[in-house]
Design a protein around this motif. Structure first.
Motif, PDB file in Angstrom:
ATOM      1  N   ALA A 131       0.829  -1.207   0.000  1.00 37.62           N
ATOM      2  CA  ALA A 131       0.000   0.000   0.000  1.00 37.62           C
ATOM      3  C   ALA A 131       0.863   1.256   0.000  1.00 37.62           C
ATOM      4  CB  ALA A 131      -0.906  -0.013   1.219  1.00 37.62           C
ATOM      5  N   LEU A 132       0.343   2.302  -0.614  1.00 32.40           N
ATOM      6  CA  LEU A 132       0.943   3.625  -0.514  1.00 32.40           C
ATOM      7  C   LEU A 132       0.323   4.351   0.673  1.00 32.40           C
ATOM      8  CD1 LEU A 132       0.828   4.637  -4.298  1.00 32.40           C
ATOM      9  CD2 LEU A 132       2.743   3.586  -3.035  1.00 32.40           C
ATOM     10  N   ARG A 133       0.986   5.421   1.108  1.00 26.78           N
ATOM     11  CA  ARG A 133       0.492   6.174   2.250  1.00 26.78           C
ATOM     12  C   ARG A 133      -0.943   6.658   1.996  1.00 26.78           C
ATOM     13  NH1 ARG A 133       3.049   8.528   6.451  1.00 26.78           N
ATOM     14  NH2 ARG A 133       5.085   8.152   5.460  1.00 26.78           N
ATOM     15  N   GLY A 134      -1.809   6.410   2.966  1.00 24.56           N
ATOM     16  CA  GLY A 134      -3.186   6.878   2.877  1.00 24.56           C
ATOM     17  C   GLY A 134      -4.130   5.947   2.150  1.00 24.56           C
ATOM     18  N   GLU A 135      -3.635   4.835   1.606  1.00 22.32           N
ATOM     19  CA  GLU A 135      -4.532   3.921   0.902  1.00 22.32           C
ATOM     20  C   GLU A 135      -5.283   3.038   1.897  1.00 22.32           C
ATOM     21  OE1 GLU A 135      -2.962   3.229  -3.564  1.00 22.32           O
ATOM     22  OE2 GLU A 135      -1.861   2.098  -2.041  1.00 22.32           O
ATOM     23  N   HIS A 136      -6.296   2.362   1.378  1.00 20.74           N
ATOM     24  CA  HIS A 136      -7.174   1.549   2.215  1.00 20.74           C
ATOM     25  C   HIS A 136      -6.352   0.520   2.996  1.00 20.74           C
ATOM     26  CE1 HIS A 136     -10.559  -0.795   3.575  1.00 20.74           C
ATOM     27  NE2 HIS A 136     -11.411  -0.028   2.907  1.00 20.74           N
ATOM     28  N   PRO A 137      -6.537   0.414   4.322  1.00 24.10           N
ATOM     29  CA  PRO A 137      -5.739  -0.521   5.117  1.00 24.10           C
ATOM     30  C   PRO A 137      -6.137  -1.985   4.934  1.00 24.10           C
ATOM     31  CG  PRO A 137      -7.346   0.570   6.508  1.00 24.10           C
ATOM     32  CD  PRO A 137      -7.425   1.242   5.166  1.00 24.10           C
ATOM     33  N   GLY A 138      -7.309  -2.223   4.398  1.00 22.43           N
ATOM     34  CA  GLY A 138      -7.725  -3.600   4.157  1.00 22.43           C
ATOM     35  C   GLY A 138      -8.256  -4.330   5.365  1.00 22.43           C
ATOM     36  N   GLY A 195      -5.192   6.146  -7.813  1.00 24.22           N
ATOM     37  CA  GLY A 195      -5.559   7.201  -6.878  1.00 24.22           C
ATOM     38  C   GLY A 195      -7.041   7.211  -6.532  1.00 24.22           C
ATOM     39  N   ARG A 196      -7.861   6.586  -7.346  1.00 30.37           N
ATOM     40  CA  ARG A 196      -9.293   6.522  -7.055  1.00 30.37           C
ATOM     41  C   ARG A 196      -9.645   5.317  -6.177  1.00 30.37           C
ATOM     42  NH1 ARG A 196     -13.401   7.418 -11.860  1.00 30.37           N
ATOM     43  NH2 ARG A 196     -14.700   7.542  -9.984  1.00 30.37           N
ATOM     44  N   GLY A 197      -8.650   4.517  -5.863  1.00 29.91           N
ATOM     45  CA  GLY A 197      -8.896   3.374  -4.997  1.00 29.91           C
ATOM     46  C   GLY A 197      -9.033   2.084  -5.775  1.00 29.91           C
ATOM     47  N   PRO A 198      -9.084   0.963  -5.068  1.00 26.62           N
ATOM     48  CA  PRO A 198      -9.148  -0.346  -5.734  1.00 26.62           C
ATOM     49  C   PRO A 198     -10.519  -0.600  -6.353  1.00 26.62           C
ATOM     50  CG  PRO A 198      -9.384  -0.611  -3.367  1.00 26.62           C
ATOM     51  CD  PRO A 198      -9.076   0.848  -3.604  1.00 26.62           C
ATOM     52  N   THR A 199     -10.541  -1.552  -7.276  1.00 30.96           N
ATOM     53  CA  THR A 199     -11.800  -1.971  -7.892  1.00 30.96           C
ATOM     54  C   THR A 199     -12.040  -3.469  -7.717  1.00 30.96           C
ATOM     55  OG1 THR A 199     -10.607  -2.099 -10.000  1.00 30.96           O
ATOM     56  CG2 THR A 199     -11.947  -0.127  -9.599  1.00 30.96           C
ATOM     57  N   MET A 200     -11.132  -4.157  -7.039  1.00 28.10           N
ATOM     58  CA  MET A 200     -11.343  -5.562  -6.698  1.00 28.10           C
ATOM     59  C   MET A 200     -10.584  -5.866  -5.424  1.00 28.10           C
ATOM     60  SD  MET A 200     -11.062  -9.035  -9.004  1.00 28.10           S
ATOM     61  CE  MET A 200     -11.731 -10.569  -8.327  1.00 28.10           C
ATOM     62  N   ALA A 201     -11.154  -6.745  -4.607  1.00 27.18           N
ATOM     63  CA  ALA A 201     -10.507  -7.151  -3.365  1.00 27.18           C
ATOM     64  C   ALA A 201     -10.685  -8.650  -3.158  1.00 27.18           C
ATOM     65  CB  ALA A 201     -11.083  -6.392  -2.167  1.00 27.18           C
ATOM     66  N   PHE A 202      -9.599  -9.305  -2.767  1.00 27.85           N
ATOM     67  CA  PHE A 202      -9.616 -10.709  -2.353  1.00 27.85           C
ATOM     68  C   PHE A 202      -9.553 -10.709  -0.824  1.00 27.85           C
ATOM     69  CE2 PHE A 202      -7.898 -10.545  -6.590  1.00 27.85           C
ATOM     70  CZ  PHE A 202      -8.463 -11.631  -7.237  1.00 27.85           C
ATOM     71  N   ILE A 203     -10.584 -11.245  -0.189  1.00 21.56           N
ATOM     72  CA  ILE A 203     -10.810 -11.021   1.240  1.00 21.56           C
ATOM     73  C   ILE A 203     -10.825 -12.361   1.973  1.00 21.56           C
ATOM     74  CG2 ILE A 203     -12.330  -9.882   2.905  1.00 21.56           C
ATOM     75  CD1 ILE A 203     -13.639  -8.498   0.415  1.00 21.56           C
ATOM     76  N   ARG A 204     -10.115 -12.429   3.101  1.00 20.86           N
ATOM     77  CA  ARG A 204     -10.051 -13.665   3.866  1.00 20.86           C
ATOM     78  C   ARG A 204     -10.625 -13.467   5.265  1.00 20.86           C
ATOM     79  NH1 ARG A 204      -4.915 -11.425   4.170  1.00 20.86           N
ATOM     80  NH2 ARG A 204      -3.780 -11.554   6.157  1.00 20.86           N
ATOM     81  N   CYS A 205     -10.799 -14.572   5.962  1.00 24.70           N
ATOM     82  CA  CYS A 205     -11.227 -14.514   7.356  1.00 24.70           C
ATOM     83  C   CYS A 205     -10.017 -14.234   8.239  1.00 24.70           C
ATOM     84  CB  CYS A 205     -11.884 -15.831   7.768  1.00 24.70           C
ATOM     85  SG  CYS A 205     -13.420 -16.175   6.888  1.00 24.70           S
ATOM     86  N   ASP A 206     -10.230 -13.496   9.298  1.00 24.71           N
ATOM     87  CA  ASP A 206      -9.174 -13.167  10.255  1.00 24.71           C
ATOM     88  C   ASP A 206      -9.198 -14.198  11.380  1.00 24.71           C
ATOM     89  OD1 ASP A 206      -7.387 -12.145  12.067  1.00 24.71           O
ATOM     90  OD2 ASP A 206      -8.317 -10.167  12.220  1.00 24.71           O
ATOM     91  N   LEU A 207      -8.298 -15.169  11.290  1.00 24.96           N
ATOM     92  CA  LEU A 207      -8.190 -16.216  12.310  1.00 24.96           C
ATOM     93  C   LEU A 207      -6.961 -16.026  13.179  1.00 24.96           C
ATOM     94  CD1 LEU A 207      -9.159 -19.356  10.150  1.00 24.96           C
ATOM     95  CD2 LEU A 207     -10.648 -17.736  11.366  1.00 24.96           C
TER      96      LEU A 207
END
Length: 381
Positions: free
Chosen positions: A24-31, A224-236
């Protein structure tokens, strides 16, 4: 260079260079959310409606599912692993995807979720019993969070083939003959959804269900407009989880893209694919190996045109691995394999697709002309 700076330079970047060349770059979505309502443990099952349960069961068995329960109005499908069913298909007037059900880690999570959302905890209509909270995500998908009372027992599964590697000879005086049979499903792995409300839906899954992002994709020239796809997992926590349990991407439609089911190994994928082809089913894309998630994959269409994936050998990440960032492109979907098909990409032109795009551009959503042109470029790059 000072000793402190030398030590810092030897430390891996936040995403550890494991799955993307970029972090990530500074200020981008932390996920991830700092204080989610709960943290779901896994995807439990997917819910569909179809008018012909007999035809659905024939494909399900050919694809490699077992039947956990069957009534006149419901078909519950399962894998060989112990746990909950993979899918429920209810009799309906048309074929449609209803939504996903996620598994709560504890029964008390349902009470916490109900208090935070104003929903109610009710009994679940799942084999073995349980409780459920019904929610609606920002895209309009019904989302269930369930806690099952009884788990389905383990069933016999396919054994992986014993392989020889270089000078490591594990198999001698015997041949390899993988059986021509269905790829026996072990478990449900993930579901992929398309949405016009990508950013709002992403934050909802992170904040409400406590999921975390493994990888973001962005459009060329539009990071700069942000992501358009995310691969998301469970937090274990420290327990490694599938690279993605849910994937979402921005698009003109709102709906199901595909779901993925784990099988034993590459031979199971290939032999099971031959079995499906011999019975007249249509491959959408495969066989290959993905980049995000690293899975070996093979995609098929069922008789109702829903896409399902056989996969094996996927990545597992613990919670300390932070998101990678990569540009979105069709060629970036696989390390090797045939080029992604137009059927897989959903890029085949049709009057319905044109109407969908026009409706999306006029509506109150996140798709505009710049985003649309970027998506079209990504599908052809």
């Amino acid at each position: 260079m000072s000793e402190t700076r030398a030590v810092r330079s030897a430390v891996a970047t936040p995403h550890q260079d494991l799955h993307s060349e970029r972090g990530a770059l500074r200020g981008e979505h932390p996920g991830r959310s700092r204080n989610p309502v709960i943290k779901v443990a896994d995807l439990a099952w997917l819910e569909f409606e179809k008018p012909d349960l007999d035809r659905a069961e024939v494909f399900a068995r050919d694809f490699g599912f077992g039947v956990a329960a069957r009534t006149e109005s419901e078909l519950w499908l399962r894998g060989t692993f112990a746990g909950s069913p993979c899918m429920v298909i209810r009799r309906g007037r048309t074929s449609r995807f209803i939504g996903p059900a996620f598994r709560a880690a504890e029964r008390s999570d349902l009470d916490r979720l109900a208090r935070a959302t104003g929903a109610a905890v009710r009994d679940a209509d799942v084999p073995g019993g349980g409780q459920v909270v019904d929610l609606l995500d920002p895209s309009g998908f019904p989302v269930r969070v369930v806690h099952c009372v009884e788990q389905l027992p383990e069933l016999p599964g396919q054994r992986p083939l014993l392989l020889n590697f270089g000078t490591d000879h594990r198999r001698t005086n015997t041949t390899q003959r993988p059986p021509r049979e269905p790829s026996r499903i072990q478990r449900l792995g993930h579901v992929v959804l398309e949405t016009r409300a990508f950013a709002r839906a992403l934050d909802w899954y992170l904040e409400t269900l406590g999921m975390i992002v493994s990888d973001f994709l962005f459009l060329d020239g539009q990071r700069g407009r942000g992501p358009t796809m995310a691969f998301i997992r469970c937090d274990l926590g420290g327990v490694p989880a599938d690279h993605h349990t849910l994937a979402m991407h921005l698009g003109p439609g709102t709906g199901y893209v595909h779901s993925a089911y784990q099988v034993t190994d590459l031979d199971s994928i290939a032999a099971g694919g031959e079995y499906l082809a011999e019975r007249g089913y249509r491959r959408s894309w495969g066989i290959g190996r993905h980049i995000q998630g690293s899975q070996l994959f093979d995609y098929w269409r069922d008789p109702d045109h829903f896409m399902l994936e056989h996969f094996a050998d996927g990545d597992l990440f613990s919670s300390d691995v932070e998101p990678g960032w990569a540009p979105m492109s069709a060629s970036g979907l696989a390390q090797w394999g045939p080029p992604a098909t137009r059927d897989f990409l959903g890029a085949s032109p049709s009057p319905a697709k044109v109407r969908e795009v026009l409706h999306a551009l006029r509506g109150d959503n996140e798709l505009d002309v710049e985003r649309l042109l970027g998506l079209m470029k990504a599908m052809n790059s």
